[in-house]
Design a protein around this motif. Structure first.
Motif, PDB file in Angstrom:
ATOM      1  N   ARG A  47       0.884  -1.370  -0.079  1.00  0.00           N
ATOM      2  CA  ARG A  47      -0.014   0.034  -0.061  1.00  0.00           C
ATOM      3  C   ARG A  47       0.954   1.274   0.131  1.00  0.00           C
ATOM      4  NH1 ARG A  47      -3.703   0.690   5.127  1.00  0.00           N
ATOM      5  NH2 ARG A  47      -5.131  -1.123   3.794  1.00  0.00           N
ATOM      6  N   ARG A  75       2.529   1.963  12.901  1.00  0.00           N
ATOM      7  CA  ARG A  75       2.050   0.676  13.035  1.00  0.00           C
ATOM      8  C   ARG A  75       2.151   0.009  11.831  1.00  0.00           C
ATOM      9  NH1 ARG A  75      -0.489  -1.542  17.010  1.00  0.00           N
ATOM     10  NH2 ARG A  75      -1.919  -3.187  16.804  1.00  0.00           N
ATOM     11  N   ARG A  76       2.456  -1.285  11.940  1.00  0.00           N
ATOM     12  CA  ARG A  76       2.567  -2.164  10.717  1.00  0.00           C
ATOM     13  C   ARG A  76       1.333  -2.699  10.109  1.00  0.00           C
ATOM     14  NH1 ARG A  76       7.873  -4.280  10.237  1.00  0.00           N
ATOM     15  NH2 ARG A  76       9.179  -4.232  12.152  1.00  0.00           N
ATOM     16  N   HIS A  77       1.209  -2.879   9.177  1.00  0.00           N
ATOM     17  CA  HIS A  77      -0.225  -3.816   8.555  1.00  0.00           C
ATOM     18  C   HIS A  77       0.051  -5.123   8.717  1.00  0.00           C
ATOM     19  CE1 HIS A  77      -3.048  -5.258   5.676  1.00  0.00           C
ATOM     20  NE2 HIS A  77      -3.914  -3.922   6.034  1.00  0.00           N
ATOM     21  N   GLU A  80      -0.701  -7.540   6.877  1.00  0.00           N
ATOM     22  CA  GLU A  80      -0.319  -8.439   5.720  1.00  0.00           C
ATOM     23  C   GLU A  80       0.234  -7.443   4.396  1.00  0.00           C
ATOM     24  OE1 GLU A  80      -4.214  -9.533   4.411  1.00  0.00           O
ATOM     25  OE2 GLU A  80      -4.384 -11.055   5.965  1.00  0.00           O
ATOM     26  N   LEU A 109       3.912  -1.123   3.762  1.00  0.00           N
ATOM     27  CA  LEU A 109       3.685   0.165   3.751  1.00  0.00           C
ATOM     28  C   LEU A 109       4.669   1.074   2.928  1.00  0.00           C
ATOM     29  CD1 LEU A 109       1.702   0.534   7.001  1.00  0.00           C
ATOM     30  CD2 LEU A 109       1.068  -0.327   4.761  1.00  0.00           C
ATOM     31  N   PRO A 128       5.396  -5.925   6.701  1.00  0.00           N
ATOM     32  CA  PRO A 128       4.201  -6.175   7.335  1.00  0.00           C
ATOM     33  C   PRO A 128       4.343  -7.103   8.590  1.00  0.00           C
ATOM     34  CG  PRO A 128       4.396  -7.932   5.420  1.00  0.00           C
ATOM     35  CD  PRO A 128       5.621  -6.566   5.443  1.00  0.00           C
ATOM     36  N   SER A 184       4.458  -2.485  16.142  1.00  0.00           N
ATOM     37  CA  SER A 184       4.749  -1.253  15.322  1.00  0.00           C
ATOM     38  C   SER A 184       6.257  -1.348  15.213  1.00  0.00           C
ATOM     39  CB  SER A 184       4.318  -0.024  16.442  1.00  0.00           C
ATOM     40  OG  SER A 184       2.968  -0.112  16.660  1.00  0.00           O
TER      41      SER A 184
END
Length: 412
Positions: free
Chosen positions: A276, A347-349, A351, A354, A395, A399
């Protein structure tokens, strides 16, 4: 969807290699070198004075002599004079050849002139080799001074010129076609209707490509019409080395690009990346055979279909297209992308990887850090214009803490 690492590997392993051409040295700036530049003679080619002053045998100085009669003046570029007699000197200019067995230069600030000669000023210290750039101390004849696979800048051009290289073998300039799609897009000079927007992706991509030395860029814009898209892509597959498409790549009713590419015989490498922005990104290749006169001239055309949202297109261009172009051109020494410490927790996603736009800042310790500046969706290109580059957040759970190092890339 595949991971970012898998997508990058798919691009790099699929890129063909462009042929070469020979160009004149003054036209080689920004091109990719495909032959090594070797020294035609030692550097420097003679013992060279690095100071304006007088030269003499250091043994005379070591024996206590401080006054020297001058036998002549050695200018840079002039035929070398014979060495002065023991106990005497030559006046010498910076860059001039130093006659053996002279092995020291007393700079002009450190002596005063007397009748027919010079006298060292009180307190001056001198060592053997002072003011001397010895022959061959930089490199030997036959040494490779500039390796294959570098982008030629003023530094490499200077080396090539010093070695007498009037021409250089370089990669041919890639032909890049940028194709934008979308019925909602109008020309920059047009007044958009309430439901329309001005086109920007093609100009942004072309400017970035020009910044990395790609000057042969053709711009095209098409409506969301599969027939028009197919006809133009069929033409471009026969003419371009790289095709970059923005828009029409997702899974909506008017996203015709993946289907048209399949109909035209493009081999899909991937469609969809866990990232993303830019999740719907597509990449494929098309093998174009040579013509009747040049059957050996087979080309592998690379097709990057990027989402139409400006931030997505711009980010994917930097993350994948520029690296693929470098591989296609034979660049072996691209500028490494470094890491920077985050200035704020992110903060990580769970899946998705970023890609976060950042500005560069400095902390109390003076070190550079990356300050995230999240955009307001992937259409918020104005926010990207106020950032320096982007960081990559892998991902996972939890965080990334402030102060942790993360991969960083500059916008071009």
């Amino acid at each position: 969807m595949i991971t970012v690492a898998e997508a990058e590997r798919g691009v790099m392993e699929s890129m063909g290699r462009l042929p070469t051409e020979r160009v004149r040295l003054k036209e080689a700036h920004g091109r990719v070198l495909r032959e090594g530049i070797t020294a035609d003679r030692a550097g420097p080619p003679f013992d060279r004075a690095t100071l304006d002053g007088v030269c003499f045998r250091f043994s005379d100085w070591a024996g206590g002599q401080r006054e020297f009669a001058v036998d002549g003046v050695q200018a840079a570029g002039a035929v070398p004079l014979p060495a002065p007699e023991p106990g005497r000197c030559l006046e010498i200019m910076t860059g001039a050849p130093l006659p053996a067995p002279c092995d020291a230069v007393l700079r002009v600030e450190d002596f005063e002139r007397i009748d027919g000669g010079v006298r060292a000023r009180d307190g001056v210290e001198l060592e053997s080799g002072t003011g001397v750039h010895p022959r061959g101390s930089d490199f030997a004849a036959g040494d490779v001074l500039v390796p294959v696979g570098c982008v030629l800048t003023g530094r490499e051009i200077a080396v090539a010129a010093s070695c007498g290289r009037e021409t250089l073998e370089v990669t041919v300039q890639p032909k890049v076609a940028v194709l934008t799609t979308g019925d909602e897009l109008v020309e920059v000079e047009d007044e958009p209707k309430p439901h329309q927007i001005r086109r920007s992706n093609d100009l942004a991509l072309r400017a970035t490509l020009a910044a990395v030395g790609c000057t042969k860029v053709e711009l095209n814009h098409l409506p969301d019409n599969p027939g028009a898209i197919s006809w133009n892509l069929e033409r471009l597959l026969q003419q371009a080395d790289v095709i970059v498409i923005t828009g029409g790549v997702s899974r909506g009713m008017f996203d015709h690009i993946p289907g048209v590419l399949e109909e035209l015989g493009v081999k899909r490498v991937f469609h969809g990346v866990a990232q993303r922005p830019g999740r719907p990104m597509y990449f494929g290749t098309f093998e174009r055979p040579g013509d009747f006169l040049h059957p050996e001239d087979t080309r592998v055309v690379a097709i990057f279909a990027l989402p139409g949202n400006p931030v997505s297109a711009f980010t994917c261009l930097h993350r994948y297209v520029l690296g693929g172009l470098a591989r296609m051109c034979g660049i072996e020494q691209s500028v490494p992308e470094g890491t920077l410490a985050l200035a704020n927790e992110v903060r990580r996603h769970p899946e998705l990887t970023l890609f976060l736009p950042v500005v560069l800042g400095t902390g109390m310790d003076g070190r550079w850090s990356a300050v995230p500046r999240a955009s307001n969706t992937s259409g918020d290109f104005a926010s990207v214009a106020r950032t320096h580059g982007f960081v990559e957040i892998a991902p996972g759970a939890g965080s990334v803490a402030d102060g942790d190092a993360v991969p960083f890339r500059f916008w071009r």
